[in-house]
Design an enzyme around this catalytic site. Structure first.
Site, PDB file in Angstrom:
ATOM      1  N   VAL A  16       0.851  -1.190   0.000  1.00 26.67           N
ATOM      2  CA  VAL A  16       0.000   0.000   0.000  1.00 26.67           C
ATOM      3  C   VAL A  16       0.890   1.244   0.000  1.00 26.67           C
ATOM      4  O   VAL A  16       2.105   1.152   0.187  1.00 26.67           O
ATOM      5  CB  VAL A  16      -0.949   0.016   1.220  1.00 26.67           C
ATOM      6  CG1 VAL A  16      -1.852  -1.207   1.188  1.00 26.67           C
ATOM      7  CG2 VAL A  16      -0.160   0.065   2.515  1.00 26.67           C
ATOM      8  N   CYS A  17       0.266   2.405  -0.199  1.00 29.15           N
ATOM      9  CA  CYS A  17       1.017   3.659  -0.186  1.00 29.15           C
ATOM     10  C   CYS A  17       1.528   3.922   1.221  1.00 29.15           C
ATOM     11  O   CYS A  17       0.820   3.591   2.173  1.00 29.15           O
ATOM     12  CB  CYS A  17       0.127   4.819  -0.616  1.00 29.15           C
ATOM     13  SG  CYS A  17      -0.303   4.705  -2.363  1.00 29.15           S
ATOM     14  N   PRO A  18       2.700   4.517   1.412  1.00 26.76           N
ATOM     15  CA  PRO A  18       3.557   5.036   0.354  1.00 26.76           C
ATOM     16  C   PRO A  18       4.589   4.025  -0.157  1.00 26.76           C
ATOM     17  O   PRO A  18       5.444   4.364  -0.949  1.00 26.76           O
ATOM     18  CB  PRO A  18       4.276   6.199   1.052  1.00 26.76           C
ATOM     19  CG  PRO A  18       4.483   5.692   2.439  1.00 26.76           C
ATOM     20  CD  PRO A  18       3.263   4.845   2.750  1.00 26.76           C
ATOM     21  N   TYR A  19       4.513   2.752   0.336  1.00 29.73           N
ATOM     22  CA  TYR A  19       5.575   1.797  -0.003  1.00 29.73           C
ATOM     23  C   TYR A  19       5.549   1.404  -1.473  1.00 29.73           C
ATOM     24  O   TYR A  19       6.566   1.041  -2.048  1.00 29.73           O
ATOM     25  CB  TYR A  19       5.498   0.591   0.933  1.00 29.73           C
ATOM     26  CG  TYR A  19       5.433   1.071   2.353  1.00 29.73           C
ATOM     27  CD1 TYR A  19       6.482   1.838   2.874  1.00 29.73           C
ATOM     28  CD2 TYR A  19       4.304   0.885   3.135  1.00 29.73           C
ATOM     29  CE1 TYR A  19       6.414   2.367   4.140  1.00 29.73           C
ATOM     30  CE2 TYR A  19       4.231   1.418   4.418  1.00 29.73           C
ATOM     31  CZ  TYR A  19       5.287   2.153   4.917  1.00 29.73           C
ATOM     32  OH  TYR A  19       5.212   2.694   6.161  1.00 29.73           O
TER      33      TYR A  19
END
Ligand SMILES: [Zn+2]
Lengths: 81, 266
Positions: A16-19
């Site tokens: 998921v964000c921000p990864y």
């Protein structure tokens, strides 16, 4: 161009964000200018945020494809370090 | 640098920044920083540089933790009173980021050991609390050609400047000699607002990261003065003094000096 083989592929399904962006950015950093990265992902927000962030960083988004119910494929060409 | 998943998570907010990225984070991981003093300034500087993932951090301090330190020296605690400050701070920093190599050096800096102690480091941070050390560190960094991020605090006011050896002024261009001991306020009558070193130490840590990354502008040839009571930041341009006894055209200081004791720690 868009149908040619990318220089690098990453699969960030499950992230998921921000990864999602962190992974994509690290991949772009490891490539040469002019090379193309293909990103496979399943987090909808990232299908919009990664292209936007990449363009903000000066890279070119070649395509954004929804390939099935859950997944997207992005292609990004590295324009600058 | 290949990042592990944990490193990617830990440093993600750095990696996202265009000015840092994976390459910048790798530079931070490869950097070696020496912090003089594990007190008011050394604690926040070391804390933030540890969080940032600086590869190697040396801490030099000869004191032990006292209760009166805890109002501002945030790396120590009631559990470490009586412990050497470098050991107490190392424990705190290790708990924050076990990847960082923290080297605690419990010694008093002198003209005879300082050059050896700073030799292996890329950047020196002065968080010392007394004039003899501040001048010793300035002179040693000039001679060893090490960039120096200098900070000082008193009452409600703090100062920061970054000295790049051979490029711009040194601390002696600003203040040629330490003030005589009698003119320096004693610790009892001086006092310091506890959060002030947090502000100034945070600025020093920022300067260090910019030096490592080679991004932005550092406080070279400038003194930044923060007044906590008025909430003002003032930047004063500091020209290089051609008659500076250390870095001027005809230097008179060619070896390190241990100024006499008699100065009170602030
Ligand atoms: Zn000078």
């Amino acid at each position: 161009m868009e149908d040619s083989v990318p220089d690098k592929r990453i699969n960030i399904k499950g992230l998921v964000c921000p990864y999602t962006f962190v992974k994509a950015k690290l991949a772009v950093e490891s490539m040469e200018v002019g090379q193309v990265l293909e990103v496979l992902l399943d987090y909808e927000e990232a299908s919009r945020s990664i292209p936007k962030s990449m363009e903000d960083h000066g890279q070119t988004v070649l395509k954004i494809d929804k390939i099935n119910d859950t997944d997207w494929v992005l292609r990004i060409r590295k324009e600058k370090d | 640098m290949e990042f592990t998943d944990d490193q990617m998570l830990r440093y993600s907010r750095h990696i996202i920044l265009p000015e840092v990225g994976g390459k910048g984070q790798a530079r931070i991981a490869g950097a070696k920083v020496c912090i003089i003093g594990a007190g008011g300034l050394g604690c926040p500087v070391g804390y933030y540089l540890t969080a940032a993932g600086v590869g190697t951090i040396a801490l030099i301090d000869n004191d032990t933790v006292e209760l009166s330190n805890l109002q501002r020296q945030i790396a120590h605690s009631v559990h470490t009173i009586g412990m050497p400050k470098v050991e107490s701070a190392s424990l705190t920093f290790k708990a924050l980021n076990p990847e960082v190599n923290i080297i605690g050096i419990q010694e008093r800096l002198t003209k005879d050991n300082i050059l050896d102690l700073i030799r292996d480091y890329d950047i020196v941070v002065d968080g010392s609390d007394n004039f003899p050390t501040r001048y010793l560190v300035n002179d040693a960094c000039f001679m060893a050609k090490k960039p120096l991020v200098s900070g000082a605090i008193l009452r409600f006011e703090g100062q920061v400047t970054t000295i790049v050896s051979g490029d711009g002024p040194c601390y002696r261009c600003l203040f040629e000699e330490p003030p005589p001991p009698g003119l320096v306020p004693s610790c009892q009558e001086a006092g310091v607002l506890g959060v002030l070193p947090g502000v100034i130490g945070g600025l020093q840590a920022t300067e260090v990261l910019k030096l490592i990354l080679g991004k932005g502008d550092v406080l070279k040839g400038e003194l930044l003065i923060y007044n906590a009571l008025k909430t003002t930041f003032r930047k004063v341009r500091v020209p290089k003094n051609p008659h500076c006894p250390l870095c001027g055209e005809a230097p008179t200081i060619t070896e390190l000096i241990d100024y006499n004791e008699g100065y009170c720690s602030l």
